[in-house]
Each structure stands twice: as structure tokens, then as C-alpha cells.
Design a protein around this motif. Structure first.
Motif, PDB file in Angstrom:
ATOM      1  N   UNK A   1       0.876  -1.174   0.000  1.00 42.14           N
ATOM      2  CA  UNK A   1       0.000   0.000   0.000  1.00 42.14           C
ATOM      3  C   UNK A   1       0.915   1.225   0.000  1.00 42.14           C
ATOM      4  N   UNK A   2       1.097   1.835  -1.165  1.00 39.35           N
ATOM      5  CA  UNK A   2       2.092   2.891  -1.325  1.00 39.35           C
ATOM      6  C   UNK A   2       1.711   4.138  -0.559  1.00 39.35           C
ATOM      7  N   UNK A   3       0.426   4.400  -0.436  1.00 38.67           N
ATOM      8  CA  UNK A   3       0.036   5.605   0.293  1.00 38.67           C
ATOM      9  C   UNK A   3       0.446   5.503   1.763  1.00 38.67           C
ATOM     10  N   UNK A   4       0.147   4.394   2.376  1.00 33.44           N
ATOM     11  CA  UNK A   4       0.516   4.211   3.784  1.00 33.44           C
ATOM     12  C   UNK A   4       2.029   4.141   3.931  1.00 33.44           C
ATOM     13  N   UNK A   5       2.671   3.449   2.977  1.00 35.93           N
ATOM     14  CA  UNK A   5       4.136   3.309   3.066  1.00 35.93           C
ATOM     15  C   UNK A   5       4.813   4.673   2.973  1.00 35.93           C
ATOM     16  N   UNK A   6       4.374   5.556   2.059  1.00 37.12           N
ATOM     17  CA  UNK A   6       4.994   6.871   1.909  1.00 37.12           C
ATOM     18  C   UNK A   6       4.729   7.744   3.132  1.00 37.12           C
ATOM     19  N   UNK A   7       3.530   7.585   3.698  1.00 41.79           N
ATOM     20  CA  UNK A   7       3.225   8.344   4.903  1.00 41.79           C
ATOM     21  C   UNK A   7       4.137   7.892   6.054  1.00 41.79           C
ATOM     22  N   UNK A   8       4.359   6.565   6.136  1.00 41.80           N
ATOM     23  CA  UNK A   8       5.241   6.050   7.182  1.00 41.80           C
ATOM     24  C   UNK A   8       6.675   6.514   6.951  1.00 41.80           C
ATOM     25  N   UNK A   9       7.082   6.547   5.666  1.00 46.85           N
ATOM     26  CA  UNK A   9       8.434   7.004   5.342  1.00 46.85           C
ATOM     27  C   UNK A   9       8.605   8.477   5.681  1.00 46.85           C
ATOM     28  N   UNK A  10       7.556   9.258   5.435  1.00 45.25           N
ATOM     29  CA  UNK A  10       7.629  10.688   5.724  1.00 45.25           C
ATOM     30  C   UNK A  10       7.781  10.913   7.223  1.00 45.25           C
ATOM     31  N   UNK A  11       7.156  10.041   7.984  1.00 45.70           N
ATOM     32  CA  UNK A  11       7.267  10.179   9.429  1.00 45.70           C
ATOM     33  C   UNK A  11       8.674   9.867   9.903  1.00 45.70           C
ATOM     34  N   UNK A  12       9.435   9.114   9.092  1.00 44.18           N
ATOM     35  CA  UNK A  12      10.807   8.747   9.484  1.00 44.18           C
ATOM     36  C   UNK A  12      11.837   9.562   8.702  1.00 44.18           C
ATOM     37  N   UNK A  13      11.483  10.656   8.217  1.00 44.26           N
ATOM     38  CA  UNK A  13      12.441  11.542   7.558  1.00 44.26           C
ATOM     39  C   UNK A  13      12.422  11.445   6.052  1.00 44.26           C
ATOM     40  N   UNK A  14      11.539  10.749   5.488  1.00 38.79           N
ATOM     41  CA  UNK A  14      11.388  10.711   4.035  1.00 38.79           C
ATOM     42  C   UNK A  14      12.072   9.580   3.355  1.00 38.79           C
TER      43      UNK A  14
ATOM     44  N   UNK B   1      12.682   5.700   2.310  1.00 45.05           N
ATOM     45  CA  UNK B   1      11.895   4.475   2.245  1.00 45.05           C
ATOM     46  C   UNK B   1      12.763   3.317   2.748  1.00 45.05           C
ATOM     47  N   UNK B   2      12.906   3.262   4.040  1.00 45.60           N
ATOM     48  CA  UNK B   2      13.805   2.280   4.651  1.00 45.60           C
ATOM     49  C   UNK B   2      12.994   1.094   5.120  1.00 45.60           C
ATOM     50  N   UNK B   3      13.660  -0.043   5.417  1.00 41.77           N
ATOM     51  CA  UNK B   3      12.922  -1.194   5.940  1.00 41.77           C
ATOM     52  C   UNK B   3      12.112  -0.827   7.180  1.00 41.77           C
ATOM     53  N   UNK B   4      10.904  -1.308   7.229  1.00 44.18           N
ATOM     54  CA  UNK B   4       9.989  -1.003   8.334  1.00 44.18           C
ATOM     55  C   UNK B   4       8.970   0.044   7.974  1.00 44.18           C
ATOM     56  N   UNK B   5       9.251   0.759   6.841  1.00 36.78           N
ATOM     57  CA  UNK B   5       8.247   1.742   6.417  1.00 36.78           C
ATOM     58  C   UNK B   5       7.273   1.174   5.384  1.00 36.78           C
ATOM     59  N   UNK B   6       7.686   0.096   4.715  1.00 37.55           N
ATOM     60  CA  UNK B   6       6.780  -0.510   3.720  1.00 37.55           C
ATOM     61  C   UNK B   6       5.630  -1.235   4.424  1.00 37.55           C
ATOM     62  N   UNK B   7       4.436  -0.993   3.926  1.00 35.55           N
ATOM     63  CA  UNK B   7       3.245  -1.659   4.485  1.00 35.55           C
ATOM     64  C   UNK B   7       2.481  -2.369   3.355  1.00 35.55           C
ATOM     65  N   UNK B   8       1.857  -3.450   3.708  1.00 40.44           N
ATOM     66  CA  UNK B   8       1.043  -4.194   2.712  1.00 40.44           C
ATOM     67  C   UNK B   8      -0.408  -4.276   3.193  1.00 40.44           C
ATOM     68  N   UNK B   9      -1.298  -4.415   2.207  1.00 37.83           N
ATOM     69  CA  UNK B   9      -2.729  -4.587   2.513  1.00 37.83           C
ATOM     70  C   UNK B   9      -3.021  -6.102   2.541  1.00 37.83           C
ATOM     71  N   UNK B  10      -3.505  -6.532   3.664  1.00 41.34           N
ATOM     72  CA  UNK B  10      -3.836  -7.956   3.803  1.00 41.34           C
ATOM     73  C   UNK B  10      -5.346  -8.134   3.619  1.00 41.34           C
TER      74      UNK B  10
END
Lengths: 454, 200
Positions: free
Chosen positions: A221-234, A236-245
Motif C-alpha cells: 500500500x504505497x500511500x501508507x508506506x509513503x506516509x510512514x516514510x515521511x514520518x521517518x524523515x522521508x 523508504x527504509x525497511x519497516x516503512x513498507x506496508x502491505x494490505x492484507x
């Protein structure tokens, strides 16, 4: 050269044969010519004009009627061998009456009724006779037997009666509309109509979680993943990628188990006649069970579930699990075959192999014997959701021929109530035969049991 | 060559075959009652009454013949004028009794009668009655009195000729069976009436 004895024998055989085959004179012709001639002769000899005048119409009607010729035929037209109960159709017979026939008497169904019907007296004409018929009670039945007799004017000569060929068909049990209900899903196939509790490739969102090894990239889920990455400084590191189950979609299995040990109706005095009838009693326990089974099968097959049928006495008559419209036809045919084989005996059996894992089992029975209770309870103990539908007809009538009739009825009902209570104690949902109302309870019962089973 | 087939005919419900038995009973009551209105011949009337009752029960039996002969004898004994109204009324009554017995004999009592089937016999009855009443009219204008011997001889010879013609229908013919299925010894009129399976 033929011997005189052989000629006499031939003549006698011919005499006997002519009484049963072809066009032959009737009592009416004997009366017309015999009585008519006798009255005319007596009137002439005795000079009594009234005798002559009374005898003349008889004599004239006999003399002006020639002996019909030809070989009449009455041929039924073939019809569908399988029909739906309650529907209507037409049956047709083709009549070729031959020369000189005035009447066709042929056995045909009466409009709007079922069965071979009575004999109809119709004018003789070459052509087809068509009768509308209502397909009645389910089962194998005769719908046409074109017994026929052709007659000349005033019935002076007849051809027949000839026994017609029997036309049989299978009337499938009716399907009453039932409200849909969910069955417990079972991940038996890759696809199905029900949402499973397990994750899978279905459509319904189950969760959004961090990416794990083995997850498919298209699930990200790229929208959630990018939001998570933005929260960690922008980045796209491991732990920021999210998937839709998503939830898996699975099939649900329904096993319809019909008790064919007995077929009882409301009249207790007639229960001893069991096995003397080739068809099921209308309104009897088997009739109610078959109708409910057909309706349940149709309702669940329509929503994509998989349904199997088990004859608890005649295992060979069962239908393996399947889905679709053809499966419904197979189940309905099997129900008809089961209805023909109720003998009042046999030990009901429901083996574990007949019930797929996780399937819902519906046992349709009047529960008049303890073995049915044991069988149903064992199925429940194996972990299946089991529903017992009581198909004992309501309003049982005591046998009035015996002073013990009322007592027997009371004891029988009390025993049946105890059996149903014992089933309920075993976690079996016990319902009355009103399947339409019953089926809506499936979901509630499943939800009530969910915590226990899973 | 097969005759042309007519369009399919829808078979309706018809009326109960009991109405044919009612017709037998009504016409039987007429042939019983008409002579009684003139001069009661009690003994013969009882016999005719029994024969009429037997005809209602079994129209394809000798009972109707007995009723007809008995009624004819009764009407002869009831009066002298050969063309009185009672005799003229008896002519169609006996004929209707005969025809209704004939039709009731080919239809089981639980069968269905379609009124369209009665059209042809009705026309036939009218034609035969017409012939009979022409004959009665001729008889009415003929001089009464002693009949010459020659006429008597001619009448008897004519009756013999009629008898020979009447015997024609009893000549036996071997006919093939309709659809290859035998009516069989069991396929009797009784079995037909009951609607039972019979034959082979």
C-alpha cells in the motif's frame, strides 16, 4: 387338403379371436337387429302396427350402419421425462380412427389435474388430442396411459378396448423460496462465495501491516508506506513498507442427510401400512423432508455453496458434494429415488467420510428412533455444525380403533420431545420443519457457537 | 393412404358420464310410464321396470333388449288404436333408450362425456325418426280391413330379405390390430369400465 377336424378347430379359434380383436359387434347391434327384427316380424304376423313402428327405428339404425374397416391407432406423443412439481404441461395423443368410426373413447388426463385421468368420449376424427395436465406430487408417476376404444354409430361396433402404453415421468420435488443464510466457510477451494477468517486473496480488507518476507510486491500500500516514510524523515527504509492484507474467500459445504427409515403421516392408525405404498405419503414425514431438502439445496446452491446429499439408509443413493445447477438436479433426482425405497427398516448410518471437514450437516427426520439421535449427536461431536430438522407432521391423530390410541400418541410425542431435547443438549440446533423460518437461524447459531469451535 | 390430420383439439373437462346413465333412466322411465298412463298392466310393468333398472346398471347387457320388447308388448296390450298418441310417443322414447344405452355401454361410468360427441348421434336419431314417422303416416292413410294374401306373402319375403341383410354384420373378419398390442382376452369391456390394467 385340410382335414375336417382341423377346419373345425380353425373355425373355433377364429370365433374366439374375433371376440377380442378388430372391429366386432356389440350388444347394441344385437339389440338393434335382433329386437328390431323380432318386433317387426311379430307386428307383421300378428297385425300389430305398434310393434312394427317401435321396431323399425332399431332395425333401420342397425341396417344403415356398415361395419367399420381399417385398424385405428392411438399414438401418444413423447414428452419430457423430468418435470417440476406444480408445473403444467400438455400431453398429446394422435388418433387415426379408420373408416366408419364415430366415437373415440380414450383415457386422457383431466385439465388441471395429475394422473392418467378418466376415459373421455369424443367424436372420432383423425388428428391430435391435447390435454393440459398439472404435474402433481413429486416422485415417479404415470401421466399418460392412452387406453382406447373406438366405436361406430350408436356403439354398434367397437374396436378395443386396447390397453395403452404407460408413459411415466419423474416429477422433481418443488423448490420453495427460502431466504439466504451464511454457512461457515471452509477453505476447500481457491475461490468461494464466503469470507474466510484466514488471510488470503479475497477482496475484503483484513489488515494493513508492515511488509514481511514473502509478501507480494503488488500488495504494498504505497500511500501508507509513503506516509510512514515521511514520518521517518522521508527515506523508504525497511519497516516503512506496508502491505494490505485481505481475507481469503472459501467454499462452504452443506450436507443434507435425509432419514428414509420411515414415512409417517398424521394418522397413527396408518403407520403400520408403511412399505405398502410405492410412493411417499402426501404431507407425510418423507414428503416434508424431501421438500425441505430440495428447497435448502436450491437456496444454498444458488448462493454458490457446495451441497451434498446423504440417504441415511441407502448410502448408494447419495450425491457427492458439488455445486451449480446440475448439482441441484442431481440432488432432486436422488431425493425422488430415496422416496421410492422407504421400507420401514434399515439402520441409519452417517459415516465421517460422508461429511467433509467443517461442513454443516442438516439432518431431516421425524426422530422416532433413538438411533437417529445417536447418529446426529455423533456428527455434532465430530465438530460439525449440525442442525436437526424435525419433519414429524403436526397434529397427530390417535388410533380410534384401540382404547390405547390416545396413550400411544401421548407417549410417542413425549419420547420424541425427549429425543429432541437430548439433541439440543449435545449442541445440535433443533428446528421444526418450517425450513424457511429455520434457515434464518443458521447465522445466529453459528455465531453463538463460533467461540466454542474456533 | 392415411387420412389428413386435423389440427390438435384441446380436450376440455366434459361432463360426467353419469349423465348418460341419467339419460338411460329418463328414457327408460318414459317407456315404462307411457303405457301405464293408458292402462296399467302391473305384472308386465314390474318386469319392464326391472329391465330398465338393469339397463341403468349395465347398459351393455341384454337388459335393454328385454326392456324394449317388454315395453312394446305393454303398449300393444294397453290400447286398440295403433296410431294413438301413446304409440307415437313410444317410438322416439324407445329409440332414445336404445341409443343412450348404446353410448353408455362404451363409456365407463367414471368417464367424461364431451357434448360435441353427441351431435352426430342426435342427427342420426332425427333422420331415423323421420323415416319411421313417414312410415307411420303411410300406414295411417292405408285402408284398414283384411289384407290380401299376396301382400302378406310379399311382407314375409321382405322380412326374410331383411333378415339376410341383417345377418351381414355377424360375418367374421380377421382384422389386424391397431398398434401391435393385443387387446387380449383380459381387455374386456368390464376391465375397460373399471379402468384396470388388462391384457398382456
Amino acid at each position: 387338403m385340410t382335414a375336417p377336424g382341423a377346419r373345425v378347430r380353425q373355425w373355433l379359434v377364429g370365433r374366439r379371436l374375433v371376440r377380442h380383436t378388430g372391429w366386432r359387434p356389440t350388444d347394441t347391434l344385437v339389440r338393434a337387429l335382433g329386437a328390431g327384427f323380432a318386433l317387426v316380424v311379430a307386428g307383421t304376423v300378428l297385425h300389430q302396427l305398434p310393434l312394427v313402428l317401435i321396431g323399425v327405428p332399431l332395425l333401420v339404425s342397425g341396417l344403415i350402419t356398415p361395419r367399420p374397416s381399417g385398424s385405428p391407432t392411438v399414438t401418444p406423443v413423447r414428452h419430457a421425462e423430468t418435470v417440476d412439481s406444480g408445473g403444467t404441461g400438455t400431453v398429446t395423443v394422435e388418433v387415426r380412427p379408420g373408416d366408419g368410426a364415430a366415437f373415440t373413447a380414450v383415457r386422457l388426463p383431466v385439465t388441471g389435474r395429475s394422473g392418467v385421468g378418466p376415459v373421455h368420449l369424443l367424436p372420432a376424427a383423425a388428428g391430435a388430442l391435447r390435454a393440459r395436465i398439472r404435474w402433481g406430487h413429486w416422485g415417479r408417476s404415470e401421466y399418460l396411459r392412452a387406453d382406447h376404444l373406438l366405436a361406430s354409430d350408436d356403439g354398434l361396433f367397437v374396436y378395443g378396448p386396447v390397453v395403452g402404453r404407460v408413459a411415466q415421468h419423474t416429477v422433481l420435488p418443488p423448490i420453495e423460496p427460502l431466504p439466504g443464510a451464511s454457512l461457515p466457510p471452509r477453505a476447500a477451494g481457491l475461490v468461494g462465495a464466503h469470507r474466510s477468517r484466514r488471510p488470503g486473496d479475497g477482496m475484503e480488507l483484513r489488515d494493513i501491516r508492515p511488509f514481511q518476507q514473502g509478501d507480494r510486491l503488488r500488495r504494498i500500500d504505497w500511500r501508507v508506506s509513503l506516509r510512514a516514510a515521511a514520518a521517518r524523515g522521508g527515506a523508504l527504509v525497511p519497516g516503512t513498507l506496508h502491505v494490505r492484507e485481505r481475507y481469503a474467500e472459501a467454499d462452504a459445504d452443506l450436507v443434507l442427510a435425509l432419514d428414509t427409515t420411515v414415512d409417517v403421516d398424521t394418522d397413527l392408525a396408518r403407520w403400520s401400512e408403511l412399505g405398502q405404498r410405492p410412493d411417499a405419503r402426501r404431507g407425510g414425514s418423507l414428503d416434508l423432508g424431501v421438500r425441505a431438502a430440495a428447497s435448502l439445496a436450491a437456496a444454498f446452491l444458488r448462493q454458490g455453496d457446495r451441497v451434498s446429499y446423504v440417504d441415511l439408509v441407502n448410502a448408494r443413493l447419495g450425491v457427492p458434494v458439488g455445486s451449480g445447477r446440475r448439482q441441484l438436479e442431481l440432488v432432486r433426482h436422488a431425493l425422488v429415488r430415496s422416496g421410492e425405497r422407504v421400507t420401514g427398516g434399515g439402520e441409519p448410518v452417517l459415516r465421517a467420510g460422508q461429511v467433509p471437514l467443517g461442513a454443516t450437516v442438516i439432518v431431516l427426520s421425524p426422530f422416532l428412533v433413538d438411533s437417529l439421535v445417536d447418529l446426529t449427536a455423533r456428527a455434532a461431536r465430530r465438530g460439525n455444525l449440525v442442525i436437526a430438522i424435525d419433519v414429524l407432521p403436526e397434529g397427530l391423530l390417535a388410533d380410534t380403533a384401540t382404547p390405547w390410541g390416545d396413550a400411544v400418541r401421548t407417549i410417542l410425542l413425549a419420547e420424541q420431545r425427549m429425543r429432541l431435547a437430548a439433541l439440543a443438549d449435545q449442541g445440535v440446533l433443533v428446528l421444526r420443519r418450517d425450513a424457511a423460518a429455520s434457515i434464518g437461524l443458521l447465522r445466529r447459531h453459528r455465531e453463538a457457537r463460533r467461540g466454542v469451535r474456533r | 393412404m392415411n387420412p389428413p390430420m386435423n389440427p390438435p383439439v384441446p380436450v376440455g373437462r366434459g361432463v360426467s358420464a353419469w349423465w348418460l346413465r341419467v339419460a338411460v333412466a329418463v328414457s327408460g322411465a318414459a317407456i315404462l310410464g307411457i303405457p301405464l298412463l293408458e292402462r296399467p298392466v302391473v305384472g308386465l310393468a314390474v318386469l319392464v321396470g326391472l329391465a330398465v333398472a338393469g339397463s341403468v346398471y349395465a347398459p351393455a347387457s341384454p337388459a335393454p333388449a328385454a326392456a324394449i320388447v317388454g315395453a312394446a308388448v305393454t303398449v300393444v296390450l294397453s290400447g286398440d288404436d295403433p296410431l294413438r298418441p301413446a304409440v307415437l310417443a313410444m317410438i322416439p322414447a324407445v329409440h332414445l333408450f336404445h341409443v343412450s344405452c348404446g353410448l353408455a355401454g362404451i363409456l365407463p361410468v367414471h368417464g367424461r362425456l364431451h357434448l360435441v360427441a353427441l351431435r352426430r348421434p342426435a342427427l342420426r336419431v332425427l333422420a331415423v325418426q323421420g323415416v319411421t314417422f313417414v312410415l307411420a303416416g303411410v300406414a295411417a292413410v292405408l285402408p284398414t280391413g283384411r289384407v290380401p294374401v299376396v301382400v302378406e306373402v310379399f311382407a314375409l319375403v321382405g322380412l326374410v330379405v331383411i333378415a339376410l341383410v341383417a345377418l351381414g354384420p355377424w360375418r367374421e373378419h380377421a382384422h389386424t390390430r391397431g398398434d401391435g398390442r393385443s387387446a387380449g382376452p383380459g381387455a374386456t369391456m368390464e376391465a375397460w369400465g373399471e379402468g384396470r390394467r388388462s391384457g398382456s
